[in-house]
Design a protein around this motif. Structure first.
Motif: not given
Ligand code: SF4
Lengths: 225, 321
Positions: B17-22, B189-195, B220-226, B282-286
């Motif tokens: 499954a794929v979810t995102t945030e609004f 849905q988990t907190q954003s994972i980087y490790d 949970g994943l959040t793409p890094l913008k900068s 996956l939960h995408i927090m963009a």
């Protein structure tokens, strides 16, 4: 005990500037212990307020009297004779003491000198920390003696939120420890983590208007059959 | 089926499954909602609608979710314990159900001291654990809190909860997850994972406890913008931990290529996370990057999204279940 802090002087001046004779009443109970409303502080309040009156081109006669405990009827009659000569009263008790004074001497305006802050403990002289919200249903038994209602910024009952910082501090402030991190650590040390493994149901906040407490053994005296 | 939501169907059918945030707008300009929603349509299975995130007043999550329902996009209505007591929570859940909302996420919410109403009085009458139990009771027994007589009508809600695998007390976090599942959470849905390595280790504990079989865990994943955003999040977002190696990698590319690098890292992370046993989606927090969701999901190999049989959701009729 109850911890309190003096209100800004300007606010007290604003409340009392219309009066010529003001009685500042200290309290020998909690507010004296936390260095906000005892003999010394009430005397200081008088000095500071008199000065502000002068600076504003006004004069007022301000007297000081300290009552043993303002939240108790036996003691507040101490000022019965004296109060007649004053236009208003500034009380340096907690909110309960102010109200008892106002109730007993109905015709006199009674102003609070303090902001009543919390039920707390003494860390050091003049340093106090909040530890109890008087919720009426003490939770300390299963939380290792750390109050989740008071010490967790979100008053959670079933474990930490997701915001705990890596150093174990609360999401709200890096200076404040996360209560649930501490609860877990303490329970683990005492070998009783199972205390927090089952779901704790919603609280009975007994939030139903001003409470009355009748100590057990005294029911027959106060509850009419 | 507990709710018949698209998310539930996707997960039940065994799809990843794929979810995102609004994030709803500050104000009532619905064109913002509608424009953002179009970027999401068809690219995820459901979208979380935040409830005054960071404690800043915004268009309510219920209203925004209901608008998405009308548009044929499935919401996961987020509900915090911060602003509502148990009366309002239950009433709002009825309201959400009546408006055709079928997923919700029970969370404690960012503390009001972060937001634009710092002098507010906090509520926190019940906590998120208790909210989960309460919705489950409403759904499964048609009963409210403290009342034994069933109410009329149904509350078909797919119940979500949040988990932070890495925040202290770390050892307790898996036990806390089990507690949420016992309370009634259907998905996490988990907190954003980087490790990712650390997350893999945590998932091992979770799977050993059998929790992955009792509920669907969305990473949970959040793409890094900068590089700046990465550093800011590492330092300021509650509960967020970003490994130094990623911060260096982001800082190592020229500014104009940072977003591209962020998406690359994201795609690598998706690959790795899909391999972890026990992960259901996956939960995408963009955050404020909704317009890049089509590209992100495409490049991460998450498209096309499955179209579920017997899904009556997209009729847009709130009464239709
Ligand atoms: S970080 Fe800890 S103390 Fe702070 S709100 Fe969350 S659980 Fe409560």
């Amino acid at each position: 005990m109850i911890k309190a802090k003096r209100k800004p002087l300007e606010e007290l001046f604003d409340l009392t500037k219309g009066f010529q004779r003001i009685l500042c009443v200290g309290c020998g109970g909690c507010t004296s212990v936390c260095l906000a409303g005892g003999q010394r502080e009430t005397q200081m309040l008088k000095t500071d307020l008199s000065q502000l009156f002068r600076e504003n081109g006004k004069s007022a006669h301000i007297s000081v009297f300290v009552i043993e405990r303002q939240c108790s009827p036996e003691y507040i009659s101490d000022i019965e004779d004296m109060i007649k000569d004053y236009g208003c009263v500034i009380s340096a008790a907690c909110g309960a003491g102010v109200q008892l004074l106002a109730e007993r001497y109905r015709s006199k305006p009674v102003f609070p000198a303090l902001n009543t802050m919390f039920v707390g403990l003494d860390r050091s002289t003049g340093l106090y920390q909040e530890r109890c919200r008087t919720c009426g249903d003490c939770q300390l038994g299963y939380t290792g003696g750390i109050c989740p209602v008071t010490c967790c910024s979100k008053s959670l009952f079933n474990g930490p939120c997701g915001g705990t910082n890596i150093n174990g501090s609360c999401e709200v402030s890096r200076e404040t420890p996360c209560a649930w991190n501490e609860i877990y650590e303490r329970l683990k040390m005492q070998n009783r983590v199972e205390n927090i493994l089952s779901i704790h149901p919603p609280m009975d906040w007994t939030d139903k208007g001003p409470g009355t407490l009748i100590q057990s053994g005294y029911e027959s005296r106060y509850i009419k059959k | 089926m507990k709710s018949g939501s698209n998310l539930e169907r996707v997960l039940k059918a065994g799809h990843f499954a794929v979810t995102t945030e609004f994030g709803p707008p500050k104000g009532t300009d619905l064109s913002i909602v509608k424009n953002k929603a179009e970027f999401i349509r068809g690219n995820v299975d459901a979208v979380n609608v935040t409830d005054c995130q960071t404690a800043v007043v915004r268009l309510s999550s219920i209203a925004t979710s209901a608008i998405l329902v009308q548009m044929g996009i499935e919401p996961v209505m987020q509900m915090t314990c911060r602003d509502r007591n148990r009366i309002a929570i239950q009433s709002d859940i009825f309201g959400a159900s009546a408006l055709g909302i079928k997923n919700m996420l029970a969370i404690s919410g960012d503390h009001h001291s972060f937001g634009n109403q710092k002098n507010a009085r906090k509520v926190y009458d019940i906590d998120s654990m208790q909210m989960i139990s309460l919705v489950k009771r409403m759904r499964d027994e048609q009963k409210m809190l403290s009342e034994d007589k069933p109410f009329q009508g149904e509350v078909p809600m797919f119940i979500g909860a949040a988990a932070n695998p890495f925040a202290p007390p770390v050892e307790f976090r898996a036990m806390h997850l089990r507690k949420k599942i016992e309370a009634g959470a259907d998905f996490i849905q988990t907190q954003s994972i980087y490790d990712v390595d650390k997350f893999r280790q945590w998932m091992k504990i979770v799977c050993d406890m059998g929790l992955d079989r009792q509920c669907a865990i969305l990473a949970g994943l959040t793409p890094l913008k900068s590089a700046g955003m990465a550093r800011y999040m590492a330092d300021n977002v509650p509960g967020m931990q970003i490994p130094e190696s990623l911060l260096t990698r982001m800082a190592g590319v020229p500014k104009e290529r940072a977003a591209e690098e962020g998406i690359r890292i994201f795609c690598e992370q998706v690959e790795q996370i899909r391999e972890i046993p026990g992960i259901a989606g996956l939960h995408i927090m963009a955050i404020e990057w909704e317009h890049r969701i089509p590209e992100i999901t495409e490049r991460a190999g998450l498209l096309p999204r499955p179209v579920m049989q017997g899904n009556d959701f997209f009729s847009g009729d709130p009464q239709c279940r």
